[in-house]
Structure formats: structure tokens, C-alpha cells
Design a protein around this motif. Structure first.
Motif, PDB file in Angstrom:
ATOM      1  N   GLU A  13      10.530  -3.431   3.437  1.00 28.54           N
ATOM      2  CA  GLU A  13      10.384  -4.805   3.921  1.00 28.54           C
ATOM      3  C   GLU A  13       8.951  -5.230   3.658  1.00 28.54           C
ATOM      4  O   GLU A  13       8.010  -4.591   4.109  1.00 28.54           O
ATOM      5  N   LYS A  14       8.800  -6.313   2.929  1.00 32.74           N
ATOM      6  CA  LYS A  14       7.468  -6.831   2.645  1.00 32.74           C
ATOM      7  C   LYS A  14       7.348  -8.222   3.236  1.00 32.74           C
ATOM      8  O   LYS A  14       8.160  -9.097   2.951  1.00 32.74           O
ATOM      9  N   THR A  15       6.336  -8.383   4.088  1.00 34.33           N
ATOM     10  CA  THR A  15       6.035  -9.669   4.693  1.00 34.33           C
ATOM     11  C   THR A  15       4.539  -9.889   4.557  1.00 34.33           C
ATOM     12  O   THR A  15       3.752  -9.211   5.215  1.00 34.33           O
ATOM     13  N   GLY A  16       4.155 -10.782   3.682  1.00 36.38           N
ATOM     14  CA  GLY A  16       2.733 -11.018   3.455  1.00 36.38           C
ATOM     15  C   GLY A  16       2.052  -9.757   2.953  1.00 36.38           C
ATOM     16  O   GLY A  16       2.510  -9.123   2.009  1.00 36.38           O
ATOM     17  N   GLN A  27       3.746  -4.041   4.229  1.00 36.62           N
ATOM     18  CA  GLN A  27       4.978  -3.472   3.689  1.00 36.62           C
ATOM     19  C   GLN A  27       5.392  -2.312   4.589  1.00 36.62           C
ATOM     20  O   GLN A  27       4.586  -1.430   4.893  1.00 36.62           O
ATOM     21  N   LEU A  28       6.647  -2.349   5.037  1.00 32.49           N
ATOM     22  CA  LEU A  28       7.201  -1.291   5.878  1.00 32.49           C
ATOM     23  C   LEU A  28       8.248  -0.509   5.102  1.00 32.49           C
ATOM     24  O   LEU A  28       9.017  -1.080   4.335  1.00 32.49           O
ATOM     25  N   VAL A  29       8.271   0.791   5.330  1.00 34.86           N
ATOM     26  CA  VAL A  29       9.318   1.670   4.819  1.00 34.86           C
ATOM     27  C   VAL A  29      10.178   2.019   6.021  1.00 34.86           C
ATOM     28  O   VAL A  29       9.689   2.591   7.006  1.00 34.86           O
ATOM     29  N   LEU A  30      11.473   1.669   5.962  1.00 36.40           N
ATOM     30  CA  LEU A  30      12.365   1.773   7.115  1.00 36.40           C
ATOM     31  C   LEU A  30      13.626   2.569   6.777  1.00 36.40           C
ATOM     32  O   LEU A  30      14.388   2.163   5.905  1.00 36.40           O
ATOM     33  N   ARG A  35       2.119  -0.072   5.081  1.00 33.96           N
ATOM     34  CA  ARG A  35       0.992  -0.325   4.176  1.00 33.96           C
ATOM     35  C   ARG A  35       0.454  -1.721   4.462  1.00 33.96           C
ATOM     36  O   ARG A  35       1.224  -2.648   4.692  1.00 33.96           O
ATOM     37  N   LEU A  36      -0.857  -1.834   4.428  1.00 32.21           N
ATOM     38  CA  LEU A  36      -1.522  -3.110   4.605  1.00 32.21           C
ATOM     39  C   LEU A  36      -2.366  -3.349   3.368  1.00 32.21           C
ATOM     40  O   LEU A  36      -3.221  -2.517   3.040  1.00 32.21           O
ATOM     41  N   PHE A  37      -2.090  -4.436   2.643  1.00 30.93           N
ATOM     42  CA  PHE A  37      -2.745  -4.713   1.360  1.00 30.93           C
ATOM     43  C   PHE A  37      -2.635  -3.512   0.410  1.00 30.93           C
ATOM     44  O   PHE A  37      -3.563  -3.192  -0.318  1.00 30.93           O
ATOM     45  N   GLY A  38      -1.489  -2.808   0.475  1.00 26.83           N
ATOM     46  CA  GLY A  38      -1.236  -1.679  -0.408  1.00 26.83           C
ATOM     47  C   GLY A  38      -1.825  -0.360   0.050  1.00 26.83           C
ATOM     48  O   GLY A  38      -1.573   0.682  -0.546  1.00 26.83           O
ATOM     49  N   VAL A  39      -2.592  -0.369   1.153  1.00 24.20           N
ATOM     50  CA  VAL A  39      -3.227   0.850   1.660  1.00 24.20           C
ATOM     51  C   VAL A  39      -2.382   1.407   2.800  1.00 24.20           C
ATOM     52  O   VAL A  39      -2.080   0.696   3.766  1.00 24.20           O
ATOM     53  N   ARG A  40      -2.016   2.671   2.679  1.00 25.63           N
ATOM     54  CA  ARG A  40      -1.182   3.306   3.701  1.00 25.63           C
ATOM     55  C   ARG A  40      -1.946   3.452   5.006  1.00 25.63           C
ATOM     56  O   ARG A  40      -3.089   3.921   5.030  1.00 25.63           O
ATOM     57  N   ILE A  41      -1.310   3.030   6.093  1.00 24.39           N
ATOM     58  CA  ILE A  41      -1.887   3.135   7.428  1.00 24.39           C
ATOM     59  C   ILE A  41      -1.560   4.534   7.967  1.00 24.39           C
ATOM     60  O   ILE A  41      -0.395   4.933   7.952  1.00 24.39           O
ATOM     61  N   PRO A  42      -2.566   5.284   8.441  1.00 24.49           N
ATOM     62  CA  PRO A  42      -2.277   6.609   9.002  1.00 24.49           C
ATOM     63  C   PRO A  42      -1.304   6.489  10.182  1.00 24.49           C
ATOM     64  O   PRO A  42      -1.337   5.496  10.926  1.00 24.49           O
ATOM     65  N   LEU A  43      -0.444   7.486  10.353  1.00 26.86           N
ATOM     66  CA  LEU A  43       0.562   7.454  11.411  1.00 26.86           C
ATOM     67  C   LEU A  43      -0.036   7.204  12.787  1.00 26.86           C
ATOM     68  O   LEU A  43       0.537   6.489  13.590  1.00 26.86           O
TER      69      LEU A  43
END
Length: 179
Positions: free
Chosen positions: A104-107, A110-113, A130-138
Motif C-alpha cells: 500500500e502506497k500513500t504519498g 509504503q506499507l507491506v501488509l 518505508r518512508l521516502f523509500g527508507v525502511r523504518i526500523p521495527l
């Protein structure tokens, strides 16, 4: 065949028949929803997040219309809050259920679900953000609880978001009817 049926394959039959029908043919859902926000700093952050979803910030209940449909490429949700604010989500399938997932990509987000089917209901399981293509640590990733199920021949849904350390940010939920 549409993206939802293709992605679920034989697992599609595990969904409640009303959810199967909604995803097979698409539809428009309508109802009143409840909106809740966290307290203190969590509430302030929650309102900022909620505004990005299009939720009205000054009410605890509002009307929601959701148009759901899919084609062979994706699942589409068009949400209209309070008859005015519209938000669309596009979910693209990757692989097949139960090991596959949806993007799911919104602005910039991006979420992996993944999806679990529990008692015929569709429960999203966030795997990655991911925020601006950078993975957010868990340990920093927003915790999202989201599902849709059937209750008394209506569509029950819930979306709740919290953050580590801050706690509960906001949720919106309710019973919707097919119109």
C-alpha cells in the motif's frame, strides 16, 4: 479474475461469503464511524497522522463512504469522510496467500501488509514500513491493527494506530452497510 481472488487463490473461500461477494463484485459501503484519539502528546501526534488519512479532527463520530473494487492489477479503496474529504488507497498484490503480501502506497509512505483470515474476517498484518523509500526500523514503526469482518450482516471494520513509547495515537471504526 481480479487481483483479490487471484492473490487468495483457494484461500478466498475462507473469507466470509459477504466479503467474498464484496471483493468479487465491488461495492459502496456507508455508515457512521467512531473516531478516537490518544491523550496528551500521543493525541497531538495522532491528530497529525489522522489528518493525513482525511479524518475530521473536531468530531468523535462522522459518516464514512467506502467504494471498494479491484481489477487484475490491484485492490482500490476510495474513502470519503463526512461527505467531503476523500482518500484513495491502492493495494498491489505480491505473491500469493498465505505467504504473499500487499503493498500500500500513500504519498511518501509504503506499507507491506500480510493478511490473516480469522473467523472469515480479513486482518491486515503490517510487516514493513518505508518512508521516502527508507525502511523504518521495527522499533520505530507505527503499530497498526486493521481488519474487516462481518457482524450481524454488516461490514465491521477497525483501524487503530499506535507508536512505540507514545502509545495509542488514534482509531476509527464502525459498522457499514452495502448500499
Amino acid at each position: 479474475m481480479d487481483a483479490v481472488q487471484t492473490w487468495f487463490a483457494a484461500g478466498f473461500n475462507q473469507l466470509h461469503p459477504m466479503l467474498q461477494d464484496l471483493h468479487r463484485h465491488g461495492g459502496q459501503l456507508h455508515g457512521q464511524i467512531d473516531i478516537q484519539y490518544g491523550h496528551g502528546l500521543a493525541g497531538l501526534v495522532g491528530k497529525r497522522f489522522a489528518a493525513k488519512f482525511g479524518l475530521p479532527l473536531s468530531v468523535s463520530s462522522t459518516a464514512l463512504d467506502v467504494h471498494i473494487h479491484s481489477d487484475d492489477q490491484a485492490l482500490y479503496w476510495q474513502r470519503t469522510f463526512a461527505g467531503a474529504t476523500q482518500r484513495q488507497s491502492v493495494f498491489s498484490p505480491v505473491g500469493y496467500w498465505p505467504a504473499g503480501y500487499w503493498l500500500e502506497k500513500t504519498g511518501a509512505v509504503q506499507l507491506v501488509l500480510a493478511v490473516q483470515v480469522i473467523d472469515g474476517g480479513w486482518h491486515w498484518q503490517p510487516l514493513q514500513c518505508r518512508l521516502f523509500g527508507v525502511r523504518i526500523p521495527l522499533f520505530c514503526m507505527p503499530q497498526v491493527r486493521a481488519y474487516k469482518s462481518i457482524e450481524n450482516s454488516q461490514y465491521r471494520f477497525y483501524v487503530g494506530v499506535s507508536l512505540p513509547v507514545l502509545g495509542f495515537l488514534f482509531s476509527y471504526s464502525g459498522l457499514l452497510e452495502l448500499i
